[in-house]
Design a protein around this motif. Structure first.
Motif, PDB file in Angstrom:
ATOM      1  N   ASP A 101       0.815  -1.215   0.000  1.00  0.00           N
ATOM      2  CA  ASP A 101       0.000   0.000   0.000  1.00  0.00           C
ATOM      3  C   ASP A 101       0.854   1.272   0.000  1.00  0.00           C
ATOM      4  OD1 ASP A 101      -2.351   1.397  -0.182  1.00  0.00           O
ATOM      5  OD2 ASP A 101      -2.824   1.313   1.965  1.00  0.00           O
ATOM      6  N   ILE A 102       1.870   1.284  -0.863  1.00  0.00           N
ATOM      7  CA  ILE A 102       2.747   2.451  -0.985  1.00  0.00           C
ATOM      8  C   ILE A 102       2.847   2.858  -2.454  1.00  0.00           C
ATOM      9  CG2 ILE A 102       5.008   3.438  -0.449  1.00  0.00           C
ATOM     10  CD1 ILE A 102       5.504   1.242   1.508  1.00  0.00           C
ATOM     11  N   ALA A 103       2.930   4.149  -2.702  1.00  0.00           N
ATOM     12  CA  ALA A 103       3.162   4.658  -4.052  1.00  0.00           C
ATOM     13  C   ALA A 103       4.055   5.888  -3.971  1.00  0.00           C
ATOM     14  CB  ALA A 103       1.844   5.000  -4.750  1.00  0.00           C
ATOM     15  N   LEU A 104       4.878   6.047  -4.989  1.00  0.00           N
ATOM     16  CA  LEU A 104       5.788   7.189  -5.076  1.00  0.00           C
ATOM     17  C   LEU A 104       5.352   8.072  -6.233  1.00  0.00           C
ATOM     18  CD1 LEU A 104       8.491   8.508  -4.093  1.00  0.00           C
ATOM     19  CD2 LEU A 104       9.638   7.133  -5.855  1.00  0.00           C
ATOM     20  N   LEU A 105       5.178   9.372  -5.965  1.00  0.00           N
ATOM     21  CA  LEU A 105       4.771  10.350  -6.970  1.00  0.00           C
ATOM     22  C   LEU A 105       5.931  11.272  -7.313  1.00  0.00           C
ATOM     23  CD1 LEU A 105       1.353  11.500  -5.423  1.00  0.00           C
ATOM     24  CD2 LEU A 105       1.765   9.575  -6.975  1.00  0.00           C
ATOM     25  N   SER A 170      -7.561  10.108  12.707  1.00  0.00           N
ATOM     26  CA  SER A 170      -7.353   9.936  11.282  1.00  0.00           C
ATOM     27  C   SER A 170      -8.676   9.507  10.653  1.00  0.00           C
ATOM     28  CB  SER A 170      -6.272   8.872  11.037  1.00  0.00           C
ATOM     29  OG  SER A 170      -5.962   8.768   9.668  1.00  0.00           O
ATOM     30  N   VAL A 171      -9.069  10.187   9.582  1.00  0.00           N
ATOM     31  CA  VAL A 171     -10.344   9.891   8.940  1.00  0.00           C
ATOM     32  C   VAL A 171     -10.138   9.798   7.430  1.00  0.00           C
ATOM     33  CG1 VAL A 171     -11.699  11.004  10.754  1.00  0.00           C
ATOM     34  CG2 VAL A 171     -10.960  12.345   8.781  1.00  0.00           C
ATOM     35  N   PHE A 172     -11.238   9.577   6.695  1.00  0.00           N
ATOM     36  CA  PHE A 172     -11.172   9.512   5.236  1.00  0.00           C
ATOM     37  C   PHE A 172     -10.478  10.753   4.687  1.00  0.00           C
ATOM     38  CE2 PHE A 172     -13.027  10.829   1.176  1.00  0.00           C
ATOM     39  CZ  PHE A 172     -12.689   9.730   0.395  1.00  0.00           C
ATOM     40  N   GLY A 173      -9.526  10.554   3.821  1.00  0.00           N
ATOM     41  CA  GLY A 173      -8.751  11.654   3.244  1.00  0.00           C
ATOM     42  C   GLY A 173      -7.376  11.800   3.856  1.00  0.00           C
ATOM     43  N   SER A 174      -7.195  11.266   5.075  1.00  0.00           N
ATOM     44  CA  SER A 174      -5.878  11.324   5.714  1.00  0.00           C
ATOM     45  C   SER A 174      -4.913  10.307   5.123  1.00  0.00           C
ATOM     46  CB  SER A 174      -6.005  11.072   7.222  1.00  0.00           C
ATOM     47  OG  SER A 174      -6.829  12.026   7.847  1.00  0.00           O
ATOM     48  N   SER A 175      -5.456   9.274   4.466  1.00  0.00           N
ATOM     49  CA  SER A 175      -4.610   8.223   3.896  1.00  0.00           C
ATOM     50  C   SER A 175      -3.547   8.808   2.974  1.00  0.00           C
ATOM     51  CB  SER A 175      -5.463   7.236   3.100  1.00  0.00           C
ATOM     52  OG  SER A 175      -6.280   6.468   3.943  1.00  0.00           O
ATOM     53  N   GLY A 176      -2.330   8.321   3.126  1.00  0.00           N
ATOM     54  CA  GLY A 176      -1.232   8.783   2.291  1.00  0.00           C
ATOM     55  C   GLY A 176      -0.496   9.982   2.844  1.00  0.00           C
ATOM     56  N   GLY A 177      -0.984  10.533   3.959  1.00  0.00           N
ATOM     57  CA  GLY A 177      -0.351  11.710   4.544  1.00  0.00           C
ATOM     58  C   GLY A 177       0.921  11.377   5.289  1.00  0.00           C
ATOM     59  N   GLY A 178       1.198  12.090   6.358  1.00  0.00           N
ATOM     60  CA  GLY A 178       2.447  11.885   7.080  1.00  0.00           C
ATOM     61  C   GLY A 178       2.248  11.787   8.574  1.00  0.00           C
ATOM     62  N   VAL A 179       3.024  10.915   9.196  1.00  0.00           N
ATOM     63  CA  VAL A 179       3.133  10.850  10.645  1.00  0.00           C
ATOM     64  C   VAL A 179       4.530  11.349  11.000  1.00  0.00           C
ATOM     65  CG1 VAL A 179       3.090   9.386  12.691  1.00  0.00           C
ATOM     66  CG2 VAL A 179       1.547   8.904  10.788  1.00  0.00           C
ATOM     67  N   PHE A 180       4.608  12.274  11.959  1.00  0.00           N
ATOM     68  CA  PHE A 180       5.865  12.915  12.320  1.00  0.00           C
ATOM     69  C   PHE A 180       6.152  12.726  13.808  1.00  0.00           C
ATOM     70  CE2 PHE A 180       4.102  15.066   8.671  1.00  0.00           C
ATOM     71  CZ  PHE A 180       5.188  15.317   7.851  1.00  0.00           C
ATOM     72  N   PRO A 193       0.047   7.264   7.231  1.00  0.00           N
ATOM     73  CA  PRO A 193      -1.243   6.789   7.750  1.00  0.00           C
ATOM     74  C   PRO A 193      -2.017   6.073   6.652  1.00  0.00           C
ATOM     75  CG  PRO A 193      -1.270   9.179   7.472  1.00  0.00           C
ATOM     76  CD  PRO A 193       0.140   8.736   7.232  1.00  0.00           C
ATOM     77  N   SER A 194      -2.469   4.838   6.949  1.00  0.00           N
ATOM     78  CA  SER A 194      -3.018   3.992   5.895  1.00  0.00           C
ATOM     79  C   SER A 194      -4.354   3.360   6.231  1.00  0.00           C
ATOM     80  CB  SER A 194      -2.025   2.868   5.565  1.00  0.00           C
ATOM     81  OG  SER A 194      -0.763   3.387   5.236  1.00  0.00           O
ATOM     82  N   ARG A 195      -4.611   3.087   7.513  1.00  0.00           N
ATOM     83  CA  ARG A 195      -5.824   2.371   7.912  1.00  0.00           C
ATOM     84  C   ARG A 195      -6.322   2.917   9.237  1.00  0.00           C
ATOM     85  NH1 ARG A 195      -5.909  -3.439   6.205  1.00  0.00           N
ATOM     86  NH2 ARG A 195      -4.340  -3.718   4.557  1.00  0.00           N
ATOM     87  N   ILE A 196      -7.612   2.708   9.489  1.00  0.00           N
ATOM     88  CA  ILE A 196      -8.170   2.945  10.814  1.00  0.00           C
ATOM     89  C   ILE A 196      -8.979   1.726  11.221  1.00  0.00           C
ATOM     90  CG2 ILE A 196      -8.231   5.476  10.706  1.00  0.00           C
ATOM     91  CD1 ILE A 196     -11.155   5.317   9.951  1.00  0.00           C
ATOM     92  N   ALA A 197      -9.136   1.549  12.515  1.00  0.00           N
ATOM     93  CA  ALA A 197      -9.914   0.420  13.012  1.00  0.00           C
ATOM     94  C   ALA A 197     -11.397   0.662  12.758  1.00  0.00           C
ATOM     95  CB  ALA A 197      -9.654   0.222  14.502  1.00  0.00           C
ATOM     96  N   VAL A 198     -12.114  -0.406  12.423  1.00  0.00           N
ATOM     97  CA  VAL A 198     -13.560  -0.333  12.152  1.00  0.00           C
ATOM     98  C   VAL A 198     -14.241  -1.496  12.863  1.00  0.00           C
ATOM     99  CG1 VAL A 198     -15.350  -0.419  10.378  1.00  0.00           C
ATOM    100  CG2 VAL A 198     -13.222   0.784   9.917  1.00  0.00           C
ATOM    101  N   MET A 211      -7.587   5.083  16.465  1.00  0.00           N
ATOM    102  CA  MET A 211      -6.695   3.946  16.234  1.00  0.00           C
ATOM    103  C   MET A 211      -6.247   4.001  14.779  1.00  0.00           C
ATOM    104  SD  MET A 211      -8.434   0.815  18.394  1.00  0.00           S
ATOM    105  CE  MET A 211      -7.057  -0.281  18.003  1.00  0.00           C
ATOM    106  N   SER A 212      -5.206   4.770  14.551  1.00  0.00           N
ATOM    107  CA  SER A 212      -4.716   5.028  13.201  1.00  0.00           C
ATOM    108  C   SER A 212      -3.487   4.170  12.935  1.00  0.00           C
ATOM    109  CB  SER A 212      -4.354   6.510  13.049  1.00  0.00           C
ATOM    110  OG  SER A 212      -3.769   6.767  11.801  1.00  0.00           O
ATOM    111  N   TYR A 213      -3.598   3.252  11.973  1.00  0.00           N
ATOM    112  CA  TYR A 213      -2.496   2.369  11.627  1.00  0.00           C
ATOM    113  C   TYR A 213      -1.671   3.029  10.518  1.00  0.00           C
ATOM    114  CZ  TYR A 213      -5.098  -1.125  14.254  1.00  0.00           C
ATOM    115  OH  TYR A 213      -5.757  -1.802  15.249  1.00  0.00           O
ATOM    116  N   PHE A 214      -0.347   3.046  10.718  1.00  0.00           N
ATOM    117  CA  PHE A 214       0.506   3.674   9.707  1.00  0.00           C
ATOM    118  C   PHE A 214       1.688   2.778   9.360  1.00  0.00           C
ATOM    119  CE2 PHE A 214       2.020   5.264  13.824  1.00  0.00           C
ATOM    120  CZ  PHE A 214       3.398   5.236  13.725  1.00  0.00           C
ATOM    121  N   ILE A 215       2.177   2.951   8.121  1.00  0.00           N
ATOM    122  CA  ILE A 215       3.345   2.220   7.644  1.00  0.00           C
ATOM    123  C   ILE A 215       4.569   2.776   8.359  1.00  0.00           C
ATOM    124  CG2 ILE A 215       4.762   1.695   5.620  1.00  0.00           C
ATOM    125  CD1 ILE A 215       2.198   2.076   3.934  1.00  0.00           C
ATOM    126  N   PRO A 216       5.321   1.950   9.090  1.00  0.00           N
ATOM    127  CA  PRO A 216       6.445   2.450   9.895  1.00  0.00           C
ATOM    128  C   PRO A 216       7.677   2.764   9.046  1.00  0.00           C
ATOM    129  CG  PRO A 216       6.252   0.076  10.138  1.00  0.00           C
ATOM    130  CD  PRO A 216       5.083   0.510   9.292  1.00  0.00           C
TER     131      PRO A 216
END
Length: 271
Positions: A101-105, A170-180, A193-198, A211-216
């Protein structure tokens, strides 16, 4: 809070059938201007990628053909902490991987953009449980906003890949952003940030936004290494070195493709 290291490199992504976020990780000077790269999630830009099998008369067999359309990236213009407006730039999807679930632009622009500081390799040990985190993304399609939380979980396996979890909203639209995270008085980009618990509620579902799951960071490092883009975060490598490694890897994969029997499967994460 260092706005230049956190808020300024964050941007909004408008893809074919999705809205999300991205974080600029480098904007390097080249002979023709600046070359700017940003990281986002694959699922944000997935509908802009089509992989088909088509017959190639040169090799005498069907081979995968990849079509990637451009995405629009909205970059806020700031005066201090005030948004004056947006600039939009087109960006191409350079490389991606569905399962991670990663992409480079890469921006189709030569102007200079503020970029985040990716956490250096080996610095993961500087991060600890209950450490404050800042998450920035274009939540609900707004301009990038930030929420604070704590590093609440590590080594969480989802679909055979490790994720970390933070208590930042983290909500819809936050996906792909940044955790600092702040280390030694500087803010570093440490995850996507990639997923949230449902949880299911009858015929609907309730999002657990804290509960925001992010790619480390180590997964980001490994993926950029595997795709020969490590120069984007590691100063020990140059673009020229990585380009040569990528061409060599691509040639080897093409050799394997030509020698392999026909398959109906489609490729993932094509270089």
């Amino acid at each position: 809070m260092n706005l230049e290291q956190t808020l300024y490199p964050s941007c909004r992504v408008r893809a074919e059938e999705a809205r999300g976020s991205a974080t600029i990780i480098t904007s390097r000077q080249t002979d023709g201007g600046h070359e700017t790269y940003a990281l986002t999630n694959h699922h944000v830009v997935a509908k802009n990628i089509v992989v088909k099998r088509e017959y190639d008369p040169l090799v005498g067999k069907e081979v995968p053909r990849e079509l990637k359309s451009l995405v629009e990236v909205d970059f806020p213009r700031y005066k201090g902490d005030r948004v004056l407006g947006f600039n939009s730039v087109q960006a191409e999807i350079v490389i991606y991987e569905k399962h991670q679930d990663i992409a480079l632009l890469r921006f189709k622009d030569i102007a200079s953009y503020p970029s985040a500081q990716p956490l250096p390799r080996g610095w993961e040990s500087k991060l600890s449980m209950l450490q404050p985190l800042l998450c920035i993304g274009a939540a609900l399609g707004e301009y990038p906003i930030g929420t604070m939380g704590l590093l609440s979980g590590m080594q969480i396996e989802i679909d055979n890949y490790e994720y970390w979890v933070g208590s930042h909203l983290s909500v819809f639209g936050s996906s792909g952003g940044g955790v600092f995270a702040e280390i030694d008085d500087s803010w570093y980009f440490v995850g996507i940030p990639s997923r949230i618990a449902v949880i299911p509620l009858g015929f609907s579902a309730q999002a657990i936004t804290h509960m925001s799951y992010f790619i480390p960071p180590h997964r980001i490092h490994s993926w950029l290494d595997q795709t020969c883009y490590q120069y984007l975060y590691d100063p020990r490598f140059t673009k020229e070195q990585c380009d040569k490694m990528r061409e060599s890897k691509r040639a080897e994969e093409m050799r394997k493709l030509l020698l392999s029997p026909m398959s109906d499967s489609e490729g993932e994460g094509i270089l």
